[in-house]
Design a protein around this motif. Structure first.
Motif, PDB file in Angstrom:
ATOM      1  N   GLY A 143       0.795  -1.227   0.000  1.00  0.00           N
ATOM      2  CA  GLY A 143       0.000   0.000   0.000  1.00  0.00           C
ATOM      3  C   GLY A 143       0.821   1.267   0.000  1.00  0.00           C
ATOM      4  N   LYS A 144       2.138   1.154  -0.166  1.00  0.00           N
ATOM      5  CA  LYS A 144       3.015   2.316  -0.093  1.00  0.00           C
ATOM      6  C   LYS A 144       2.782   3.283  -1.258  1.00  0.00           C
ATOM      7  CE  LYS A 144       6.808  -0.028  -0.389  1.00  0.00           C
ATOM      8  NZ  LYS A 144       6.153  -1.279  -0.876  1.00  0.00           N
ATOM      9  N   SER A 145       2.844   2.761  -2.485  1.00  0.00           N
ATOM     10  CA  SER A 145       2.663   3.625  -3.655  1.00  0.00           C
ATOM     11  C   SER A 145       1.254   4.187  -3.711  1.00  0.00           C
ATOM     12  CB  SER A 145       2.965   2.846  -4.936  1.00  0.00           C
ATOM     13  OG  SER A 145       4.324   2.468  -4.982  1.00  0.00           O
ATOM     14  N   THR A 146       0.277   3.401  -3.300  1.00  0.00           N
ATOM     15  CA  THR A 146      -1.104   3.891  -3.252  1.00  0.00           C
ATOM     16  C   THR A 146      -1.225   5.066  -2.292  1.00  0.00           C
ATOM     17  OG1 THR A 146      -2.026   1.733  -3.834  1.00  0.00           O
ATOM     18  CG2 THR A 146      -3.474   3.255  -2.660  1.00  0.00           C
ATOM     19  N   THR A 147      -0.521   5.011  -1.179  1.00  0.00           N
ATOM     20  CA  THR A 147      -0.538   6.117  -0.219  1.00  0.00           C
ATOM     21  C   THR A 147       0.005   7.395  -0.856  1.00  0.00           C
ATOM     22  OG1 THR A 147      -0.337   4.611   1.666  1.00  0.00           O
ATOM     23  CG2 THR A 147       0.304   6.908   2.022  1.00  0.00           C
ATOM     24  N   LEU A 148       1.115   7.284  -1.595  1.00  0.00           N
ATOM     25  CA  LEU A 148       1.659   8.468  -2.276  1.00  0.00           C
ATOM     26  C   LEU A 148       0.668   9.025  -3.288  1.00  0.00           C
ATOM     27  CD1 LEU A 148       5.447   7.843  -3.023  1.00  0.00           C
ATOM     28  CD2 LEU A 148       4.369   8.772  -0.973  1.00  0.00           C
ATOM     29  N   LEU A 159       8.755  16.889  -1.597  1.00  0.00           N
ATOM     30  CA  LEU A 159       9.090  16.060  -2.749  1.00  0.00           C
ATOM     31  C   LEU A 159       8.798  14.605  -2.389  1.00  0.00           C
ATOM     32  CD1 LEU A 159      10.567  15.619  -5.523  1.00  0.00           C
ATOM     33  CD2 LEU A 159      12.699  15.480  -4.192  1.00  0.00           C
ATOM     34  N   MET A 160       7.905  13.961  -3.153  1.00  0.00           N
ATOM     35  CA  MET A 160       7.578  12.563  -2.925  1.00  0.00           C
ATOM     36  C   MET A 160       8.203  11.716  -4.036  1.00  0.00           C
ATOM     37  SD  MET A 160       3.702  12.537  -1.420  1.00  0.00           S
ATOM     38  CE  MET A 160       2.933  12.732  -3.022  1.00  0.00           C
ATOM     39  N   LEU A 161       8.877  10.654  -3.652  1.00  0.00           N
ATOM     40  CA  LEU A 161       9.606   9.809  -4.587  1.00  0.00           C
ATOM     41  C   LEU A 161       9.159   8.366  -4.432  1.00  0.00           C
ATOM     42  CD1 LEU A 161      13.155  11.234  -3.762  1.00  0.00           C
ATOM     43  CD2 LEU A 161      11.797  11.818  -5.767  1.00  0.00           C
ATOM     44  N   ASP A 162       8.845   7.727  -5.560  1.00  0.00           N
ATOM     45  CA  ASP A 162       8.438   6.324  -5.540  1.00  0.00           C
ATOM     46  C   ASP A 162       9.561   5.477  -6.132  1.00  0.00           C
ATOM     47  OD1 ASP A 162       7.104   3.931  -5.433  1.00  0.00           O
ATOM     48  OD2 ASP A 162       5.299   4.637  -6.444  1.00  0.00           O
ATOM     49  N   GLU A 163      10.229   4.722  -5.288  1.00  0.00           N
ATOM     50  CA  GLU A 163      11.302   3.801  -5.677  1.00  0.00           C
ATOM     51  C   GLU A 163      12.417   4.493  -6.472  1.00  0.00           C
ATOM     52  OE1 GLU A 163      11.425   0.989  -4.388  1.00  0.00           O
ATOM     53  OE2 GLU A 163       9.405   0.229  -4.048  1.00  0.00           O
ATOM     54  N   LEU A 192       9.437  12.657   1.164  1.00  0.00           N
ATOM     55  CA  LEU A 192       8.720  11.440   1.538  1.00  0.00           C
ATOM     56  C   LEU A 192       8.965  10.432   0.435  1.00  0.00           C
ATOM     57  CD1 LEU A 192       6.682   9.791   3.254  1.00  0.00           C
ATOM     58  CD2 LEU A 192       4.850  10.896   1.939  1.00  0.00           C
ATOM     59  N   LEU A 193       9.628   9.316   0.761  1.00  0.00           N
ATOM     60  CA  LEU A 193       9.947   8.358  -0.283  1.00  0.00           C
ATOM     61  C   LEU A 193       9.458   6.970   0.055  1.00  0.00           C
ATOM     62  CD1 LEU A 193      13.602   7.084  -0.360  1.00  0.00           C
ATOM     63  CD2 LEU A 193      12.837   8.571   1.482  1.00  0.00           C
ATOM     64  N   VAL A 194       9.020   6.282  -0.988  1.00  0.00           N
ATOM     65  CA  VAL A 194       8.725   4.850  -0.937  1.00  0.00           C
ATOM     66  C   VAL A 194       9.963   4.150  -1.451  1.00  0.00           C
ATOM     67  CG1 VAL A 194       7.484   3.021  -2.161  1.00  0.00           C
ATOM     68  CG2 VAL A 194       6.223   4.908  -1.120  1.00  0.00           C
ATOM     69  N   GLU A 195      10.425   3.146  -0.707  1.00  0.00           N
ATOM     70  CA  GLU A 195      11.693   2.537  -1.080  1.00  0.00           C
ATOM     71  C   GLU A 195      11.745   1.090  -0.617  1.00  0.00           C
ATOM     72  OE1 GLU A 195      14.455   1.768  -2.908  1.00  0.00           O
ATOM     73  OE2 GLU A 195      14.580   3.957  -2.944  1.00  0.00           O
ATOM     74  N   GLN A 196      12.111   0.187  -1.556  1.00  0.00           N
ATOM     75  CA  GLN A 196      12.303  -1.203  -1.186  1.00  0.00           C
ATOM     76  C   GLN A 196      13.718  -1.483  -0.700  1.00  0.00           C
ATOM     77  OE1 GLN A 196      10.614  -4.525  -3.172  1.00  0.00           O
ATOM     78  NE2 GLN A 196       9.192  -3.292  -4.349  1.00  0.00           N
ATOM     79  N   ASN A 197      14.654  -0.626  -1.040  1.00  0.00           N
ATOM     80  CA  ASN A 197      16.007  -0.756  -0.517  1.00  0.00           C
ATOM     81  C   ASN A 197      16.019  -0.170   0.888  1.00  0.00           C
ATOM     82  OD1 ASN A 197      18.742  -0.671   0.089  1.00  0.00           O
ATOM     83  ND2 ASN A 197      19.331  -0.123  -2.001  1.00  0.00           N
ATOM     84  N   ALA A 198      15.557  -0.991   1.845  1.00  0.00           N
ATOM     85  CA  ALA A 198      15.346  -0.497   3.206  1.00  0.00           C
ATOM     86  C   ALA A 198      16.641  -0.050   3.854  1.00  0.00           C
ATOM     87  CB  ALA A 198      14.674  -1.575   4.055  1.00  0.00           C
ATOM     88  N   ALA A 199      17.735  -0.746   3.581  1.00  0.00           N
ATOM     89  CA  ALA A 199      19.010  -0.384   4.197  1.00  0.00           C
ATOM     90  C   ALA A 199      19.428   1.019   3.774  1.00  0.00           C
ATOM     91  CB  ALA A 199      20.077  -1.409   3.824  1.00  0.00           C
ATOM     92  N   ALA A 200      19.347   1.318   2.466  1.00  0.00           N
ATOM     93  CA  ALA A 200      19.719   2.648   1.982  1.00  0.00           C
ATOM     94  C   ALA A 200      18.765   3.707   2.511  1.00  0.00           C
ATOM     95  CB  ALA A 200      19.735   2.658   0.451  1.00  0.00           C
ATOM     96  N   ALA A 201      17.476   3.385   2.533  1.00  0.00           N
ATOM     97  CA  ALA A 201      16.479   4.356   2.985  1.00  0.00           C
ATOM     98  C   ALA A 201      16.688   4.723   4.450  1.00  0.00           C
ATOM     99  CB  ALA A 201      15.071   3.807   2.770  1.00  0.00           C
TER     100      ALA A 201
END
Length: 274
Positions: free
Chosen positions: A53-58, A175-179, A208-217
């Protein structure tokens, strides 16, 4: 956090998402009561597996649900104290909120400079537009070097930089960023996050960013929320989220990018649901 200001943590939120639900096609409940805040000048991540639901939230925040037959059916989203739910996407941009979608989506037949100019329809001051382009090229020197090339011939990392730079031409407050790291090498990911740190520090732009690279985020942001099955199941300081043993086991993968196929089958007791 290093270069990113920690003062934002005590500031009033620039964005407040309050218990929203999102439904697609009047049937599918994709987001089931998400609440989150982004402080003025803050840097926040939404983490979680694919389909959480991350991208949907953005898209609910930026107003881009309607083309996908989605709608916010409950709750509210306030930006700088004003409800966004009655506003179209262009009006939200004019308020100072911009969304960089997953997949870069640059105008491939235009040069980087022309891509940047395309985002300035709201600006009537030609001198001001030139100053914004110069500022963007200062933040993204790779784009300055490729200013006359067609965007379609840029590398994936350069196209991502161009997508972010084009969004910054609107002079956003958020600024919102998706992946933003999707498909990029670790070195390019580090370079892009370093640039975002500079943008945050120099222009005060919240992220506010959606990110699957949790370590970098988690190394980049000051606050993080973990989304699971359409709900926020954990939130707090990035260091606290990073230290959670279940987050480490399921989302950090020993410091490497997460294998979400493995996460899907993760069956250990999850303390965030206890």
């Amino acid at each position: 956090m290093g270069d990113i200001s920690t003062a934002a943590a005590g500031s009033p939120p620039i964005l407040s998402v309050n218990n929203i639900e999102v439904v697609y096609d009047n049937v599918f409940l994709a987001v089931k009561g998400v609440s989150l805040d982004v402080a003025e000048g803050g840097v926040v991540a939404l983490l979680g597996a694919n389909g959480a639901g991350k991208s949907t939230t953005l898209k609910a925040i930026s107003g881009l649900l309607k083309p996908e037959r989605g709608a916010v059916t409950r709750g509210d989203i306030a930006f700088r104290g004003e409800s966004l739910l009655g506003l179209d996407p262009p009006d939200r941009v004019r308020l100072g909120l911009v969304h960089v979608l997953e997949g870069r989506r640059v105008f491939e037949h235009l040069t980087p400079r022309e891509n940047l100019i395309a985002a300035t329809s709201m600006h009537r001051d030609r001198r001001g537009v030139k100053d914004l382009i110069d500022r963007t090229f200062t933040w993204f020197p790779r784009l300055a070097e490729r200013a006359k090339a067609k965007a379609g011939y840029l590398s994936g990392g350069e196209q991502q930089m161009l997508a972010i730079g084009r969004a910054l031409m609107t002079e956003p407050k958020l600024l919102m960023l998706d992946e933003p790291s999707l498909g990029l090498s670790p070195l390019l990911v580090d370079e892009i996050f370093d640039i975002l740190r500079k943008v945050n520090a120099e222009a005060g732009v919240a992220v506010l960013l959606v990110e699957q690279n949790a370590a970098a985020a988690l190394d980049f942001v000051d606050q993080a929320y973990l989304v699971d099955n359409g709900r926020v199941v954990m939130g707090g300081a990035a260091a606290t989220v990073k230290a959670n043993p279940d987050v480490q086991a399921a989302y950090l993968g020993g410091g490497h990018q997460v294998d979400y196929a493995a996460v899907k089958h993760y069956r250990q007791r999850r303390r965030w649901l206890s």
